[in-house]
Design an enzyme around this catalytic site. Structure first.
Site, PDB file in Angstrom:
ATOM      1  N   ARG A  40      -3.686 -10.233   4.491  1.00 19.37           N
ATOM      2  CA  ARG A  40      -4.035 -10.267   3.064  1.00 19.37           C
ATOM      3  C   ARG A  40      -2.855  -9.687   2.290  1.00 19.37           C
ATOM      4  O   ARG A  40      -2.511  -8.525   2.476  1.00 19.37           O
ATOM      5  CB  ARG A  40      -5.298  -9.426   2.854  1.00 19.37           C
ATOM      6  CG  ARG A  40      -5.772  -9.354   1.412  1.00 19.37           C
ATOM      7  CD  ARG A  40      -6.977  -8.428   1.293  1.00 19.37           C
ATOM      8  NE  ARG A  40      -7.468  -8.356  -0.076  1.00 19.37           N
ATOM      9  CZ  ARG A  40      -6.958  -7.572  -1.014  1.00 19.37           C
ATOM     10  NH1 ARG A  40      -5.930  -6.786  -0.735  1.00 19.37           N
ATOM     11  NH2 ARG A  40      -7.465  -7.559  -2.232  1.00 19.37           N
ATOM     12  N   LYS A  81       0.825  -1.218   0.000  1.00 16.61           N
ATOM     13  CA  LYS A  81       0.000   0.000   0.000  1.00 16.61           C
ATOM     14  C   LYS A  81       0.852   1.258   0.000  1.00 16.61           C
ATOM     15  O   LYS A  81       2.033   1.243   0.354  1.00 16.61           O
ATOM     16  CB  LYS A  81      -0.990  -0.047   1.158  1.00 16.61           C
ATOM     17  CG  LYS A  81      -2.110  -1.037   0.807  1.00 16.61           C
ATOM     18  CD  LYS A  81      -3.259  -1.058   1.757  1.00 16.61           C
ATOM     19  CE  LYS A  81      -4.314  -2.037   1.213  1.00 16.61           C
ATOM     20  NZ  LYS A  81      -5.339  -2.357   2.183  1.00 16.61           N
TER      21      LYS A  81
HETATM   22  N1  HH2 Z   1      -7.327  -3.910   0.492  1.00 12.96           N
HETATM   23  C1  HH2 Z   1      -7.608  -3.888  -0.834  1.00 12.96           C
HETATM   24  C2  HH2 Z   1      -8.672  -4.632  -1.346  1.00 12.96           C
HETATM   25  N2  HH2 Z   1      -9.419  -5.427  -0.555  1.00 12.96           N
HETATM   26  N3  HH2 Z   1      -9.860  -6.317   1.593  1.00 12.96           N
HETATM   27  C3  HH2 Z   1      -9.599  -6.383   2.896  1.00 12.96           C
HETATM   28  N4  HH2 Z   1     -10.314  -7.189   3.713  1.00 12.96           N
HETATM   29  N5  HH2 Z   1      -8.581  -5.640   3.467  1.00 12.96           N
HETATM   30  C4  HH2 Z   1      -7.809  -4.815   2.717  1.00 12.96           C
HETATM   31  O1  HH2 Z   1      -6.913  -4.150   3.290  1.00 12.96           O
HETATM   32  C5  HH2 Z   1      -8.075  -4.715   1.313  1.00 12.96           C
HETATM   33  C6  HH2 Z   1      -9.138  -5.499   0.771  1.00 12.96           C
HETATM   34  C7  HH2 Z   1      -6.786  -3.038  -1.743  1.00 12.96           C
HETATM   35  O2  HH2 Z   1      -5.713  -3.753  -2.278  1.00 12.96           O
HETATM   36  P1  HH2 Z   1      -5.666  -4.478  -3.729  1.00 12.96           P
HETATM   37  O3  HH2 Z   1      -6.732  -5.513  -3.855  1.00 12.96           O
HETATM   38  O4  HH2 Z   1      -4.303  -4.972  -3.926  1.00 12.96           O
HETATM   39  O5  HH2 Z   1      -5.874  -3.332  -4.782  1.00 12.96           O
HETATM   40  P2  HH2 Z   1      -7.122  -2.844  -5.610  1.00 12.96           P
HETATM   41  O6  HH2 Z   1      -8.190  -2.475  -4.639  1.00 12.96           O
HETATM   42  O7  HH2 Z   1      -6.590  -1.666  -6.396  1.00 12.96           O
HETATM   43  O8  HH2 Z   1      -7.577  -3.959  -6.499  1.00 12.96           O
END
Ligand code: HH2
Length: 255
Positions: free
Chosen positions: A236, A201
């Site tokens: 995660r 992040k």
């Molecule tokens: N962070 C993201 C997405 N989903 N779910 C949970 N439970 N906790 C988190 O911290 C979380 C999440 C954001 O990360 P990412 O999926 O890598 O990116 P994007 O939202 O751009 O697809």
């Protein structure tokens, strides 16, 4: 017991770190199986980016992205569906997912109807606006109170497996993220199983002097270890193999 590792599988063109890499369902499935082979306990399939400024995706498109991937992975590994849409969550559960990873913290009825688990995440604002001017009276107390209330609502709706997540980076400045990590014990003390997602992040990039998302392994691992050592039951992450090693070590130290 070692904390669990949830591997991130974004079937999106625009996710902040792996956007575009797994839009082709065959590549997505292959990556999900690779995450499972690396030791992921859960593979978290998402079809809509929640990164700051991300554009919304319509339901049909999100279903088209995630369903074939969920269906192909579910016989091999536990699958969670990362969505804020009730219809997408319901269809993914039908296709074999058994956990709803819900950054909107509102889909407990869908999880209850399917007998599935549910992750309630805290966020302030929506992806378009959440990083504009996040503000809290007391970020730790606000987040904990919100999650305790959501968990109670889910239990009353009949969900038996309820997880809570402080939502690192979702309407939070770097200092809010650090405070939530520093005082994670307050959330752990509620007795609810805690999930934490810091992986790659932007606050990690900022604290490391501006590293790009693919170059944040050290910060991702360090914060995952802090979270696990503070009592988080699941992290995660994108970098599953390295995190599984770290999780085992945390488990050994705690044993
Ligand atoms: N962070 C993201 C997405 N989903 N779910 C949970 N439970 N906790 C988190 O911290 C979380 C999440 C954001 O990360 P990412 O999926 O890598 O990116 P994007 O939202 O751009 O697809």
């Amino acid at each position: 017991m070692a904390p669990l590792v949830m591997g991130v599988l974004n079937v999106t063109p625009d996710s902040f770190s792996d956007g575009g890499r797994f839009v082709d369902p065959r590549r997505a499935v292959a990556h999900g199986l690779a995450l499972a082979a690396e030791g992921a306990d859960v593979v978290d399939v998402g079809g809509e980016s929640t990164r700051p400024g991300a554009a919304p995706v319509d339901e049909a498109e999100e279903l088209r992205r995630v369903l074939p991937v969920v269906e192909a992975l579910a016989p091999h590994v536990r699958v969670s569906i990362d969505t804020t849409k009730a219809a997408v969550a319901a269809a993914a559960l039908e296709a074999g997912a058994t956990l709803v990873n819900d950054v909107s913290a509102s889909l407990h009825d869908v999880a209850a109807a399917a007998g599935a688990g549910w992750v309630a995440m805290h966020r302030q604002g929506d992806p378009r606006s959440m990083q504009v001017a996040p503000a809290y009276d007391d970020v730790v107390a606000d987040v904990v109170a919100f999650l305790v209330e959501r968990a109670e609502a889910a239990r009353q709706a009949g969900v038996t497996e309820v997880w809570v997540d402080p939502g690192i980076g979702f309407g939070k400045l770097a200092r809010h993220n650090l405070l939530l990590l520093r005082h994670l014990d307050v959330l752990v003390a509620t007795g609810l199983p805690v999930v934490v997602g810091t992986s790659r992040k932007s606050f990690l990039g900022a604290l490391a002097g501006g590293t790009p998302p693919d170059d944040r392994l050290e910060g991702s691992l360090a914060t995952a270890v802090v979270a696990m050592a503070s009592g988080a039951c699941m992290v995660r992450v994108h970098d599953v193999a390295a995190t599984v090693q770290a999780a085992r070590l945390v488990g050994d130290v705690a044993a």
